[in-house]
Motif scaffolding. Structure first.
Motif, PDB file in Angstrom:
ATOM      1  N   ILE A   1       0.833  -1.202   0.000  1.00  0.00           N
ATOM      2  CA  ILE A   1       0.000   0.000   0.000  1.00  0.00           C
ATOM      3  C   ILE A   1       0.869   1.254   0.000  1.00  0.00           C
ATOM      4  CG2 ILE A   1      -1.695   1.305   1.331  1.00  0.00           C
ATOM      5  CD1 ILE A   1      -2.751  -1.391   2.355  1.00  0.00           C
ATOM      6  N   THR A   2       1.921   1.261   0.824  1.00  0.00           N
ATOM      7  CA  THR A   2       2.817   2.420   0.866  1.00  0.00           C
ATOM      8  C   THR A   2       3.494   2.633  -0.476  1.00  0.00           C
ATOM      9  OG1 THR A   2       3.213   2.015   3.217  1.00  0.00           O
ATOM     10  CG2 THR A   2       4.763   3.462   2.075  1.00  0.00           C
ATOM     11  N   VAL A   3       3.975   1.550  -1.080  1.00  0.00           N
ATOM     12  CA  VAL A   3       4.610   1.652  -2.402  1.00  0.00           C
ATOM     13  C   VAL A   3       3.614   2.192  -3.423  1.00  0.00           C
ATOM     14  CG1 VAL A   3       5.662   0.345  -4.279  1.00  0.00           C
ATOM     15  CG2 VAL A   3       6.290  -0.158  -1.912  1.00  0.00           C
ATOM     16  N   GLY A   4       2.389   1.661  -3.390  1.00  0.00           N
ATOM     17  CA  GLY A   4       1.370   2.117  -4.328  1.00  0.00           C
ATOM     18  C   GLY A   4       0.988   3.573  -4.114  1.00  0.00           C
ATOM     19  N   ALA A   5       0.874   3.989  -2.851  1.00  0.00           N
ATOM     20  CA  ALA A   5       0.510   5.377  -2.551  1.00  0.00           C
ATOM     21  C   ALA A   5       1.584   6.341  -3.048  1.00  0.00           C
ATOM     22  CB  ALA A   5       0.296   5.545  -1.054  1.00  0.00           C
ATOM     23  N   SER A   6       2.832   6.000  -2.784  1.00  0.00           N
ATOM     24  CA  SER A   6       3.927   6.862  -3.244  1.00  0.00           C
ATOM     25  C   SER A   6       3.964   6.932  -4.765  1.00  0.00           C
ATOM     26  CB  SER A   6       5.256   6.342  -2.704  1.00  0.00           C
ATOM     27  OG  SER A   6       6.341   7.112  -3.198  1.00  0.00           O
ATOM     28  N   THR A   7       3.795   5.795  -5.432  1.00  0.00           N
ATOM     29  CA  THR A   7       3.811   5.783  -6.893  1.00  0.00           C
ATOM     30  C   THR A   7       2.656   6.589  -7.464  1.00  0.00           C
ATOM     31  OG1 THR A   7       4.784   3.563  -6.807  1.00  0.00           O
ATOM     32  CG2 THR A   7       3.948   4.311  -8.919  1.00  0.00           C
ATOM     33  N   ALA A   8       1.462   6.424  -6.882  1.00  0.00           N
ATOM     34  CA  ALA A   8       0.301   7.184  -7.349  1.00  0.00           C
ATOM     35  C   ALA A   8       0.530   8.683  -7.200  1.00  0.00           C
ATOM     36  CB  ALA A   8      -0.946   6.753  -6.580  1.00  0.00           C
ATOM     37  N   LEU A   9       1.147   9.086  -6.100  1.00  0.00           N
ATOM     38  CA  LEU A   9       1.451  10.511  -5.902  1.00  0.00           C
ATOM     39  C   LEU A   9       2.531  10.987  -6.868  1.00  0.00           C
ATOM     40  CD1 LEU A   9       1.402  10.575  -2.003  1.00  0.00           C
ATOM     41  CD2 LEU A   9      -0.170  11.823  -3.497  1.00  0.00           C
ATOM     42  N   MET A  10       3.505  10.122  -7.124  1.00  0.00           N
ATOM     43  CA  MET A  10       4.602  10.497  -8.021  1.00  0.00           C
ATOM     44  C   MET A  10       4.099  10.763  -9.441  1.00  0.00           C
ATOM     45  SD  MET A  10       7.610  10.696  -6.538  1.00  0.00           S
ATOM     46  CE  MET A  10       8.786  10.403  -7.872  1.00  0.00           C
ATOM     47  N   ILE A  11       3.142   9.975  -9.925  1.00  0.00           N
ATOM     48  CA  ILE A  11       2.666  10.152 -11.297  1.00  0.00           C
ATOM     49  C   ILE A  11       1.523  11.152 -11.380  1.00  0.00           C
ATOM     50  CG2 ILE A  11       3.355   7.798 -11.891  1.00  0.00           C
ATOM     51  CD1 ILE A  11       0.417   6.985 -11.809  1.00  0.00           C
ATOM     52  N   SER A  12       1.032  11.626 -10.243  1.00  0.00           N
ATOM     53  CA  SER A  12      -0.082  12.569 -10.224  1.00  0.00           C
ATOM     54  C   SER A  12       0.441  13.999 -10.350  1.00  0.00           C
ATOM     55  CB  SER A  12      -0.877  12.418  -8.921  1.00  0.00           C
ATOM     56  OG  SER A  12      -0.153  12.989  -7.840  1.00  0.00           O
ATOM     57  N   ASP A  13      -0.507  14.946 -10.373  1.00  0.00           N
ATOM     58  CA  ASP A  13      -0.129  16.361 -10.395  1.00  0.00           C
ATOM     59  C   ASP A  13      -0.104  16.962  -8.994  1.00  0.00           C
ATOM     60  OD1 ASP A  13      -2.821  16.201  -9.907  1.00  0.00           O
ATOM     61  OD2 ASP A  13      -3.433  17.632 -11.448  1.00  0.00           O
ATOM     62  N   ILE A  14      -0.156  16.116  -7.969  1.00  0.00           N
ATOM     63  CA  ILE A  14      -0.132  16.576  -6.582  1.00  0.00           C
ATOM     64  C   ILE A  14       1.314  16.824  -6.157  1.00  0.00           C
ATOM     65  CG2 ILE A  14      -0.765  15.992  -4.205  1.00  0.00           C
ATOM     66  CD1 ILE A  14      -2.841  14.036  -5.367  1.00  0.00           C
ATOM     67  N   PRO A  15       1.628  17.983  -5.605  1.00  0.00           N
ATOM     68  CA  PRO A  15       2.996  18.234  -5.137  1.00  0.00           C
ATOM     69  C   PRO A  15       3.409  17.209  -4.081  1.00  0.00           C
ATOM     70  CG  PRO A  15       1.742  20.284  -5.215  1.00  0.00           C
ATOM     71  CD  PRO A  15       0.763  19.173  -5.455  1.00  0.00           C
ATOM     72  N   PHE A  16       4.549  16.579  -4.298  1.00  0.00           N
ATOM     73  CA  PHE A  16       4.997  15.514  -3.406  1.00  0.00           C
ATOM     74  C   PHE A  16       6.496  15.340  -3.568  1.00  0.00           C
ATOM     75  CE2 PHE A  16       5.666  10.842  -2.692  1.00  0.00           C
ATOM     76  CZ  PHE A  16       5.380  10.835  -1.333  1.00  0.00           C
ATOM     77  N   ASN A  17       7.207  15.316  -2.449  1.00  0.00           N
ATOM     78  CA  ASN A  17       8.669  15.227  -2.471  1.00  0.00           C
ATOM     79  C   ASN A  17       9.137  13.790  -2.273  1.00  0.00           C
ATOM     80  OD1 ASN A  17       8.854  18.082  -2.743  1.00  0.00           O
ATOM     81  ND2 ASN A  17       8.579  18.303  -0.535  1.00  0.00           N
ATOM     82  N   GLY A  18       8.564  12.881  -3.059  1.00  0.00           N
ATOM     83  CA  GLY A  18       8.947  11.480  -2.977  1.00  0.00           C
ATOM     84  C   GLY A  18      10.045  11.155  -3.959  1.00  0.00           C
ATOM     85  N   PRO A  19      10.263   9.887  -4.216  1.00  0.00           N
ATOM     86  CA  PRO A  19       9.472   8.741  -3.768  1.00  0.00           C
ATOM     87  C   PRO A  19       9.886   8.241  -2.387  1.00  0.00           C
ATOM     88  CG  PRO A  19      11.205   7.994  -5.234  1.00  0.00           C
ATOM     89  CD  PRO A  19      11.299   9.490  -5.190  1.00  0.00           C
ATOM     90  N   VAL A  20       8.998   7.397  -1.836  1.00  0.00           N
ATOM     91  CA  VAL A  20       9.281   6.678  -0.602  1.00  0.00           C
ATOM     92  C   VAL A  20       8.749   5.263  -0.767  1.00  0.00           C
ATOM     93  CG1 VAL A  20       7.125   7.374   0.508  1.00  0.00           C
ATOM     94  CG2 VAL A  20       9.076   6.725   1.920  1.00  0.00           C
ATOM     95  N   SER A  21       9.446   4.309  -0.193  1.00  0.00           N
ATOM     96  CA  SER A  21       9.023   2.906  -0.293  1.00  0.00           C
ATOM     97  C   SER A  21       9.049   2.266   1.083  1.00  0.00           C
ATOM     98  CB  SER A  21       9.929   2.128  -1.255  1.00  0.00           C
ATOM     99  OG  SER A  21       9.811   2.605  -2.572  1.00  0.00           O
ATOM    100  N   SER A  22       8.427   1.105   1.168  1.00  0.00           N
ATOM    101  CA  SER A  22       8.355   0.398   2.431  1.00  0.00           C
ATOM    102  C   SER A  22       8.455  -1.100   2.182  1.00  0.00           C
ATOM    103  CB  SER A  22       7.038   0.722   3.151  1.00  0.00           C
ATOM    104  OG  SER A  22       6.904  -0.018   4.353  1.00  0.00           O
ATOM    105  N   VAL A  23       9.247  -1.770   2.979  1.00  0.00           N
ATOM    106  CA  VAL A  23       9.337  -3.228   2.915  1.00  0.00           C
ATOM    107  C   VAL A  23       9.343  -3.789   4.331  1.00  0.00           C
ATOM    108  CG1 VAL A  23      10.590  -3.301   0.723  1.00  0.00           C
ATOM    109  CG2 VAL A  23      11.869  -3.219   2.872  1.00  0.00           C
TER     110      VAL A  23
END
Length: 331
Positions: free
Chosen positions: A126-148
């Motif tokens: 879920i964390t990986v998906g959330a970060s990826t969705a934000l990265m490809i969106s037009d929402i300002p976001f200082n990612g990426p971030v991942s979780s394992v």
């Protein structure tokens, strides 16, 4: 449809975009084994007068993901489980600090389990998906971030273990991180040594960096241009005025800084509004008070080694334990 795949810990991690939830600002599915989660990111304009960042992370667990339909009289899904609530928190905590300072637009992250194989755990996906969705969106976001997740079984570290492997190990730790730093750690252990925990964190960060690189590639290839955002600049005049007005009460301010909603903090804010109300707005004065307290607290910790309540940086609070308070509780 765009499909991206990477091998993490000997297992395939697949991220897909372009099939589901195309009206969202960003949406991807993340798959490991036969566990698949859909994660969407949506945003709306900031509400007038809001003074906090309204980020919502919601995890929708679905029984159909394992091929079941709710039985009995209520034939519908129930409330979120404890594990579901923890999964929301595990996603919120790494994401929240990576949005621009002062960002007030409403952001909703919705994760839905589409398929669950009862082996691969969905929380880190879920964390990986959330970060990826934000990265490809037009929402300002200082990612990426991942979780394992990392488990230690018979002295060997396993990335994203199955439920059985995590249960059999003596260390079960979730690590979220950017390319530069660890953002969050959540762990449980059976008396694992400190050296093993540190080694597990570094082991997890190697995997996180690989997933972050994949996210950056995805954003470069299919990402949308980010919406322009200019954070409001600090009102230096208000900060200087509050600093001068409260210069003899700094120790008192720091001591009562544990909660912005404390009675002492409210009283000081009301006093500032009464004194400077014609020069500055209540919001400007509240921000100025926060900046003054933050600067004083940070300076005390770095120069004197003292925290807000007077303890040193290596001192823990006194622990007070009472037993037998209730006659029947816990047997």
């Amino acid at each position: 449809m765009n499909t991206y795949e990477i091998e993490i810990g000997g297992k395939s991690l697949t991220i897909q975009h372009g099939i589901l939830a195309e009206q969202a600002n960003g949406a991807v599915t993340v798959r490991q084994g036969d566990t698949v989660v859909l994660v969407t990111a949506c945003t709306a304009d900031a509400r007038e007068g809001i003074d906090f960042f309204p980020l919502t992370v919601d995890y929708e667990e679905r029984l159909y993901a394992v091929g079941k339909i709710p039985g009995g009289f209520p034939r519908r899904e129930g409330r979120a489980s404890t594990d579901g609530i923890l999964a929301m928190r595990l996603t919120d905590r790494p994401l929240r600090p990576l949005f621009p300072k002062g960002f007030r637009n409403e952001v909703q992250i919705i994760a839905t389990t589409l398929s669950a194989d009862r082996q691969h755990q969905p929380d880190t996906l879920i964390t990986v998906g959330a970060s990826t969705a934000l990265m490809i969106s037009d929402i300002p976001f200082n990612g990426p971030v991942s979780s394992v997740r990392v488990a230690r079984v018979d002295g060997e570290f396993i990335i994203n273990p199955t439920f059985e492997q995590a249960e059999a190990g003596d260390l079960d730790i979730i690590v979220a991180g950017t390319n530069d730093a660890v953002v969050m750690v959540e762990a449980g252990a059976k008396e694992a040594p400190e050296e093993a925990v540190l080694e597990a964190i570094e082991f997890a960060m190697q995997a996180n960096r690989a997933i972050n690189a994949l996210q950056a590639q995805i954003a470069q290839e299919i990402g949308r241009a980010k919406k322009p955002f200019t954070p409001a600049s600090e009102n230096a005049e208000a900060t200087a005025a509050v600093q001068e007005y409260l210069k003899d009460r700094i120790d008192e301010l720091v001591a009562t800084a544990a909660s912005e909603r404390s009675d002492a903090n409210k009283a000081i804010r009301q006093e500032l509004v009464a004194h400077f109300g014609e020069q500055f707005t209540p919001g400007q004065l509240a921000d100025a008070l926060y900046n003054v307290i933050k600067k004083a607290m940070r300076g005390r910790i770095l120069t004197e080694g003292r925290r807000a309540d007077g303890r040193s940086t290596t001192q823990i609070r006194d622990l007070d334990i009472h037993v037998g308070v209730l006659p029947r509780t816990h047997g």
